[in-house]
Design a protein around this motif. Structure first.
Motif, mmCIF file in Angstrom:
data_model
loop_
_atom_site.group_PDB
_atom_site.id
_atom_site.type_symbol
_atom_site.label_atom_id
_atom_site.label_comp_id
_atom_site.label_asym_id
_atom_site.label_seq_id
_atom_site.Cartn_x
_atom_site.Cartn_y
_atom_site.Cartn_z
ATOM 1 N N PHE A 80 0.814 -1.217 0.000
ATOM 2 C CA PHE A 80 0.000 0.000 0.000
ATOM 3 C C PHE A 80 0.851 1.273 0.000
ATOM 4 C CE2 PHE A 80 -2.663 -3.311 1.847
ATOM 5 C CZ PHE A 80 -3.836 -3.158 1.103
ATOM 6 N N GLN B 98 -2.124 9.365 -1.677
ATOM 7 C CA GLN B 98 -3.374 9.772 -1.041
ATOM 8 C C GLN B 98 -3.157 10.428 0.316
ATOM 9 O OE1 GLN B 98 -6.411 6.768 -1.039
ATOM 10 N NE2 GLN B 98 -6.100 6.235 -3.186
ATOM 11 N N ALA B 99 -2.306 9.825 1.139
ATOM 12 C CA ALA B 99 -2.094 10.390 2.480
ATOM 13 C C ALA B 99 -1.078 11.520 2.473
ATOM 14 C CB ALA B 99 -1.652 9.284 3.443
ATOM 15 N N ALA C 145 -6.014 0.401 5.818
ATOM 16 C CA ALA C 145 -5.637 1.536 4.971
ATOM 17 C C ALA C 145 -6.823 2.453 4.706
ATOM 18 C CB ALA C 145 -5.051 1.030 3.661
ATOM 19 N N SER C 146 -8.013 1.870 4.647
ATOM 20 C CA SER C 146 -9.198 2.696 4.405
ATOM 21 C C SER C 146 -9.540 3.570 5.609
ATOM 22 C CB SER C 146 -10.400 1.798 4.067
ATOM 23 O OG SER C 146 -10.771 0.999 5.181
ATOM 24 N N ASN D 158 -6.853 4.295 8.366
ATOM 25 C CA ASN D 158 -5.691 5.021 8.878
ATOM 26 C C ASN D 158 -4.406 4.424 8.307
ATOM 27 O OD1 ASN D 158 -3.716 6.325 10.313
ATOM 28 N ND2 ASN D 158 -4.511 5.819 12.343
ATOM 29 N N TYR D 159 -3.804 5.122 7.342
ATOM 30 C CA TYR D 159 -2.568 4.624 6.730
ATOM 31 C C TYR D 159 -1.441 4.521 7.751
ATOM 32 C CZ TYR D 159 -4.153 4.886 1.859
ATOM 33 O OH TYR D 159 -4.788 4.669 0.667
ATOM 34 N N GLN D 160 -1.414 5.434 8.699
ATOM 35 C CA GLN D 160 -0.334 5.465 9.683
ATOM 36 C C GLN D 160 -0.245 4.160 10.465
ATOM 37 O OE1 GLN D 160 1.411 8.361 9.609
ATOM 38 N NE2 GLN D 160 2.983 7.513 10.936
ATOM 39 N N LEU E 285 -0.612 1.218 9.437
ATOM 40 C CA LEU E 285 0.066 0.161 8.685
ATOM 41 C C LEU E 285 1.527 0.027 9.102
ATOM 42 C CD1 LEU E 285 -1.270 0.842 5.050
ATOM 43 C CD2 LEU E 285 -2.101 -0.866 6.678
ATOM 44 N N TYR F 60 -0.359 5.138 -0.112
ATOM 45 C CA TYR F 60 -0.027 5.984 1.041
ATOM 46 C C TYR F 60 0.614 7.291 0.581
ATOM 47 C CZ TYR F 60 2.852 7.643 4.952
ATOM 48 O OH TYR F 60 3.474 8.423 5.905
#
Length: 406
Positions: free
Chosen positions: A38, A45-46, A165-166, A168-170, A172, A42
């Motif tokens: 991802f 998008q993030a 991921a949908s 909170n990417y952090q 991961l 990340y």
């Protein structure tokens, strides 16, 4: 029915306790694999970087992976496979968490490279451990068991990672880091020299033996592995795009088809390898498997694209993978001893990392400028040529003290 039950019972029997524990460690480690699949999402998008910058970061990861494979192999021969696995898992786990805290693009690039070096240095040490915990009769099955753990862990991590991921990417980065550290603690608890008699307490001193980079036959094999990997990795890069854009398949169906690969490997690989490994025709299996991998792509130029054809293609691909990859491990390990095994494993790891960098990039360029049909023909022809190269390994004389290829 009893014959099938006995076949599976025999396929999983006779493996050492240490090998089973190592597979559990791999399962824990790979179940947390969430950052790399991802990473592009990340960054775009993030972090709101362009897709070009995200691609650059992934290329840097690939370069670090190549360096990590070679370095990890050398360190394994010097310090032992247990120490390198433990260090790579611990340091890699910390580095995942550190990378998640970076906001500056340059810092992300630097941390990504360091992470890749640490992460990939684990692979040759792990491959060497499998060789140590197995014997000549069950070595291919042991590598298959390790692959089974990796596939199950990857599937689990990917599925859970998508949900996380949908939200909170952090998270991961924390989960990937913590599972790495958890796998390291489990490795220390069950496979340290003091806890497991199969883990050597003393490092075998270097002997006057042929280094991997002077083994011309092996270097030819490494080159063929890069070519094989470049074709194989279209499965995860250009083929899903082809399914979506050319065949108008839904993401759900594409994901389901991808899952067929992992399910088939989990259900059938150990049993198939158990039947075949006793016949000792490793090079032949690798060559046939390579042709099937190419055919799984070229078939889209021969028959109308339907959902049934997509399923048929994935079945061909998986059979080819089952026939080739476990026996590729058996080939390289047959050319090693305890003092140079890490070098050989390092080059083999670097070959796959190189293919993972070049394959998707070149495949995308061909598809964009010449179309998918041209790409599938090139993959098919490339696979046939690569299979012919593998067959040539049977003709090349083995170095002194090494068995001839079969």
């Amino acid at each position: 029915m009893n014959r099938v039950i006995n076949l599976y019972k025999n396929a999983y029997s006779g493996l050492s306790p240490a090998m089973w524990w190592l597979s559990v460690v791999m399962l824990v480690n790979r179940a947390g694999t969430m950052v790399v699949p991802f990473m592009t999402l990340y960054l775009t998008q993030a972090k709101h970087y362009s897709i070009g910058k995200a691609g650059l970061v992934m290329s840097i990861f690939g370069m670090g992976a190549v360096c990590g494979g070679v370095l990890g192999g050398k360190l394994t021969d010097k310090f032992g496979f247990y120490n390198i696995q433990l260090s790579a898992l611990l340091c890699g786990g910390v580095m995942f968490i550190v990378l998640g805290q970076m906001s500056n693009f340059t810092a992300i690039c630097i941390c990504t490279f360091i992470l890749a070096v640490l992460n990939e240095s684990f692979r040759p040490a792990n491959a060497t451990a499998v060789a140590e915990y197995s014997n000549e009769q069950n070595r291919t099955r042991c590598y298959s068991l390790n692959r089974l753990s990796i596939n199950l862990g990857w599937a689990t991590g990917g599925a859970i990672g998508g949900i996380i991921a949908s939200k909170n990417y952090q998270a991961l980065f924390w989960i990937d880091g913590i599972t790495n550290i958890g796998a390291a603690l489990l490795l220390r608890a069950v496979l340290s020299p003091g806890k497991n008699s199969q883990t050597p307490k003393h490092i075998v001193p270097a002997k006057t033996t042929q280094p991997a980079y002077k083994d011309k036959k092996y270097l030819f094999f490494v080159m063929l592995t890069v070519l094989y990997g470049m074709c194989f990795f279209q499965l995860f890069s250009t083929q899903p795009v082809f399914f979506r854009e050319q065949l108008n398949l839904t993401p759900v169906f594409i994901g389901t088809i991808m899952a067929v690969n992992g399910i088939m490997i989990a259900l059938f690989e150990m049993a198939i390898v158990f039947v075949l490994e006793r016949r000792q025709k490793n090079i032949l299996y690798i060559s046939v498997g390579t042709v099937l991998v190419g055919l799984s792509f070229s078939v889209f130029n021969m028959l109308p694209g339907t959902k049934l054809l997509v399923l048929f293609s994935m079945v061909i691909m998986t059979v080819g993978e089952i026939l080739s990859m476990p026996f590729m491990n058996s080939f390289w390990i047959s050319r090693t001893n305890q003092s140079n095994r890490g070098q050989y494993a390092g080059l083999y790891t670097a070959a796959w990392s190189t293919a993972q960098v070049l394959g998707p990039y070149l495949g995308a360029q061909v598809a964009e400028h010449y179309g998918f049909s041209m790409l599938w023909w090139l993959v098919g022809m490339g696979s046939v040529i690569t299979a012919g190269g593998f067959l040539q390994l049977r003709q090349k004389p083995a170095p002194d003290g090494l068995p001839a290829a079969k």
